[in-house]
Enzyme design. Structure first.
Site, PDB file in Angstrom:
ATOM      1  N   GLY A  12       1.790  61.281  -6.453  1.00  0.00           N
ATOM      2  CA  GLY A  12       1.989  60.690  -7.777  1.00  0.00           C
ATOM      3  C   GLY A  12       3.223  61.268  -8.437  1.00  0.00           C
ATOM      4  N   CYS A  29       0.641  65.713  -1.495  1.00  0.00           N
ATOM      5  CA  CYS A  29       1.671  65.897  -2.534  1.00  0.00           C
ATOM      6  C   CYS A  29       1.012  66.168  -3.890  1.00  0.00           C
ATOM      7  CB  CYS A  29       2.606  64.687  -2.561  1.00  0.00           C
ATOM      8  SG  CYS A  29       4.154  65.006  -3.450  1.00  0.00           S
ATOM      9  N   TYR A  30       1.073  65.245  -4.830  1.00  0.00           N
ATOM     10  CA  TYR A  30       0.390  65.452  -6.121  1.00  0.00           C
ATOM     11  C   TYR A  30      -1.103  65.673  -5.896  1.00  0.00           C
ATOM     12  CZ  TYR A  30      -1.513  64.418 -10.779  1.00  0.00           C
ATOM     13  OH  TYR A  30      -2.198  64.473 -11.969  1.00  0.00           O
ATOM     14  N   HIS A  71       4.457  64.543   3.008  1.00  0.00           N
ATOM     15  CA  HIS A  71       3.879  63.202   3.144  1.00  0.00           C
ATOM     16  C   HIS A  71       3.664  62.858   4.629  1.00  0.00           C
ATOM     17  CE1 HIS A  71       4.130  61.739  -1.029  1.00  0.00           C
ATOM     18  NE2 HIS A  71       5.165  62.556  -1.125  1.00  0.00           N
ATOM     19  N   GLU A 112       2.187  60.343   5.747  1.00  0.00           N
ATOM     20  CA  GLU A 112       2.141  58.894   5.924  1.00  0.00           C
ATOM     21  C   GLU A 112       3.500  58.261   6.184  1.00  0.00           C
ATOM     22  OE1 GLU A 112       2.258  59.482   1.375  1.00  0.00           O
ATOM     23  OE2 GLU A 112       1.704  60.579   3.184  1.00  0.00           O
ATOM     24  N   SER A 146      15.059  32.647   0.359  1.00  0.00           N
ATOM     25  CA  SER A 146      16.336  33.355   0.171  1.00  0.00           C
ATOM     26  C   SER A 146      17.198  33.340   1.414  1.00  0.00           C
ATOM     27  CB  SER A 146      16.070  34.804  -0.239  1.00  0.00           C
ATOM     28  OG  SER A 146      15.551  35.537   0.864  1.00  0.00           O
ATOM     29  N   GLY A 147      16.584  33.061   2.564  1.00  0.00           N
ATOM     30  CA  GLY A 147      17.313  33.128   3.828  1.00  0.00           C
ATOM     31  C   GLY A 147      17.086  34.423   4.569  1.00  0.00           C
ATOM     32  N   GLY A 148      16.419  35.406   3.911  1.00  0.00           N
ATOM     33  CA  GLY A 148      16.122  36.673   4.560  1.00  0.00           C
ATOM     34  C   GLY A 148      14.889  36.587   5.446  1.00  0.00           C
ATOM     35  N   ASP A 158      11.898  38.115   5.182  1.00  0.00           N
ATOM     36  CA  ASP A 158      10.604  38.021   4.510  1.00  0.00           C
ATOM     37  C   ASP A 158      10.295  36.600   4.057  1.00  0.00           C
ATOM     38  OD1 ASP A 158      10.636  40.789   4.821  1.00  0.00           O
ATOM     39  OD2 ASP A 158      11.448  41.112   2.813  1.00  0.00           O
ATOM     40  N   LYS A 214       8.193  45.888   6.109  1.00  0.00           N
ATOM     41  CA  LYS A 214       9.255  45.160   6.795  1.00  0.00           C
ATOM     42  C   LYS A 214       9.037  45.094   8.306  1.00  0.00           C
ATOM     43  CE  LYS A 214      12.643  43.908   5.071  1.00  0.00           C
ATOM     44  NZ  LYS A 214      13.016  42.608   4.482  1.00  0.00           N
TER      45      LYS A 214
END
Length: 606
Positions: free
Chosen positions: A55, A82-83, A168, A170, A222-224, A226, A374
């Site tokens: 956090g 972490c936090y 981290h 992860e 958008s053409g990307g 995703d 991604k």
């Protein structure tokens, strides 16, 4: 009494990587559920273990997130990250204090190689992002790993099965992070592993059909990678006449972007389901005089919504029977403050502006990939049969070149480094200066907007190992800094101390200069066969003048999911060739290479 469930509970304390914990557990065949900090302990008792996320706050801040102390008495294992590590230590009677920041790579020395660190080496690389640290352990706890800057980088109360790690596990940059999570989930919590489900596409298609019901989908493309993958998924889920794509030509796209999108969708049999709206003049008008990065993003997000609404009326589309489709992925959501608002806002993505949020509250938005990262989107695209030139292409932000064209209302000049930072640079045989410009960063799970250190090696050598060390040290020591760049090409006579920031806004001439520099980078990478050697390659135009012109900054990075990244190590001779080509362009004084990881810097500058 613990029921025989086979999953973990994750308590979201506002961390940028909270959702990523669930994704990593999914990778190792472990299911999990994410809850807010106010989750009742009886709900948590139904899980085999609890993970406390990171956090952005200090455990001593007023209103900082906490958890019910009953969690510590459930008899189930708890892992704080972490936090969460700091909160767990404090609740158990330990002491947490503000210390010198530690961002990015760190060398971890493991002291106890069982439980969490079973089957991992004594020395390993981890990923840090914190400014507080546990300086005194709770009674009954043992320090099981540490770094040079953080003695208690991991602790354990073996009897009560309570664990904390400051780093981290992860993120992919923690070398054995997946092993550590596996050791906790399967070794400590005794969760039975399952095979990772295959064939996500049928599930996604059914989810789209269930969400759409009788409605059609008007998709912003958008053409990307995703948006194209999400658009194709929707086209597979619904009859062709119930899906329509809109591409908005903002005038802020890369060279050849519109033509490439038409060709890609045409090859997929979706060319007749695409409409193109020319809106470059409108975007130029609304962005005139705007310099702030967040203001740019909000304006662009609102414009997309306005144009979408106008287009729907123009095409005779009844908004009550259509959903707005977007290619949003999870990093867009978490960097914009998270789905529940607990995370810090790093930068507001255009697909998370207030107008889009309102449409979401009305149930009028569909985002098939909103829970994905991604690399997962690329995998789905490949499974859909999309060509590698599309699934492997570099990510490009929705706001386009607008957020790579840095603007400024102020003026100023380069400043000398602090004495401590200057000594660090001199020892490495570099010279340095603090550039009079700021960029967006992420440090300790919070947004920063800080200055940039520029480096120069008079021998023109680029030693990536030295630059990595310098970048990490300078951002940890120089509290005004979250990014480091190194000069790779300049006009004769350029000196770092000459740097001046100029008053600049988004102008057609500047956008075109940036577009040409971006094309030089992309075409050079393609010709050299290096395109797949980097995950993303932003090219930035900064209003930093040395001899009357401006500055181009190259930002090649490698990442898996976009949540963390390290700067890419491209051949130095090749980089200098690109730099020299760009520097020969009119109005370019210098070309720098960004050598900062994420954290402390974000991938984009704005």
């Amino acid at each position: 009494m613990l029921t025989d469930t086979n999953n973990l509970a994750i308590i979201d304390l506002g961390g940028q990587y909270c959702h990523l914990i669930a994704r990593r557990l999914r990778d190792i065949g472990v299911d999990s559920h994410i809850y807010g900090p106010d989750v009742p302990t009886e709900v948590l008792s139904q899980h085999r273990g609890v993970i406390l996320s990171g956090g952005p706050q200090s455990v001593y801040n007023q209103g900082a997130p906490s958890i019910d102390e009953g969690v510590l008495h459930l008899g189930v294992p708890v892992l704080g990250i972490c936090y969460g590590h700091q909160l767990l230590a404090k609740m158990l009677g330990g002491e947490v204090a503000h210390r010198e920041g530690e961002y990015g790579f760190a060398a971890l020395e493991v002291r106890t190689s069982d439980t969490l660190f079973r089957d991992t080496p004594r020395a390993q690389q981890v990923w840090m992002s914190h400014s507080d640290a546990v300086i005194a352990l709770p009674r009954g706890a043992t320090s099981i790993a540490g770094t040079d800057r953080c003695r208690n980088a991991a602790f354990a109360d073996f009897k009560r099965r309570l664990f904390g790690v400051q780093f981290h596990p992860e993120v992919v940059h923690t070398e054995y992070g997946k092993n550590i999570l596996r050791n906790f989930a399967r070794g400590v919590c005794r969760i039975r592993g399952r095979s990772t489900p295959s064939g996500r596409i049928p599930i996604l298609i059914e989810q789209i059909r269930a969400a759409a019901q009788r409605r059609s989908i008007f998709f912003l493309v958008s053409g990307g990678v995703d948006s194209t993958v999400a658009f194709v998924l929707c086209a597979r889920a619904l009859p062709k006449e119930r899906i329509l794509g809109l591409y908005v030509d903002t005038g802020l796209m890369r060279q050849g972007e519109t033509e490439e999108l038409r060709a890609n969708l045409g090859s997929l049999g979706l060319g007749d389901r695409l409409r193109v709206k020319e809106a470059s003049a409108l975007f130029a008008e609304r962005l005139r005089g705007v310099t702030g990065p967040e203001e740019k993003r909000h304006i662009i997000g609102r414009l997309f919504v306005e144009i979408q609404s106008d287009a729907m009326r123009e095409y005779g589309i009844d908004q009550q029977h259509w959903l707005l489709g977007q290619g949003t992925i999870y990093p867009d959501t978490i960097e914009s403050g998270g789905a529940n608002g607990r995370a810090a806002i790093i930068k507001t993505h255009h697909n998370r502006c207030e107008e889009i949020q309102e449409l979401m509250r009305q149930g009028r938005v569909i985002e098939p990939l909103a829970e994905f990262y991604k690399d997962e989107v690329r995998s789905v695209g490949k499974a859909l049969g999309l060509p590698p030139r599309l699934t492997n292409r570099w990510p490009f932000p929705g706001p386009g070149l607008a957020i790579r064209c840095i603007c400024s209302r102020s003026s100023g000049k380069a400043q000398p480094l602090s004495s401590e930072a200057a000594r660090t640079v001199e020892v490495a045989k570099y010279e340095g200066a603090l550039l009079p410009i700021q960029s967006v960063g992420v440090q300790g799970d919070a947004r920063t907007y800080r200055m940039v250190v520029a480096l120069r090696n008079r021998s023109k050598r680029l030693d990536y190992r030295t630059l990595q060390s310098l970048s990490t040290s300078l951002c940890n020591v120089h509290l005004e800094t979250n990014r480091v760049v190194v000069l790779i090409s300049s006009r004769p006579g350029v000196r770092l101390e000459q740097a001046r920031i100029c008053q600049r806004t988004i102008e057609a001439e500047r956008v075109e200069l940036l577009r040409q520099a971006d094309f030089i980078v992309r075409s050079s990478m393609e010709k050299a066969g290096l395109t797949e050697k980097v995950w993303q390659f932003p090219v930035v135009l900064a209003p930093i003048s040395f001899q009357g012109g401006e500055t181009i900054i190259l930002r090649p990075v490698n990442s898996e999911d976009g949540m963390t990244a390290n700067f890419a190590r491209l051949p130095v001779r090749f980089l200098r060739q690109i730099g020299d080509r760009i520097r020969r362009m009119s109005k370019v004084d210098a070309v720098f290479l960004d050598v900062t990881n994420k954290p402390p810097a974000t991938i984009e500058w704005e």
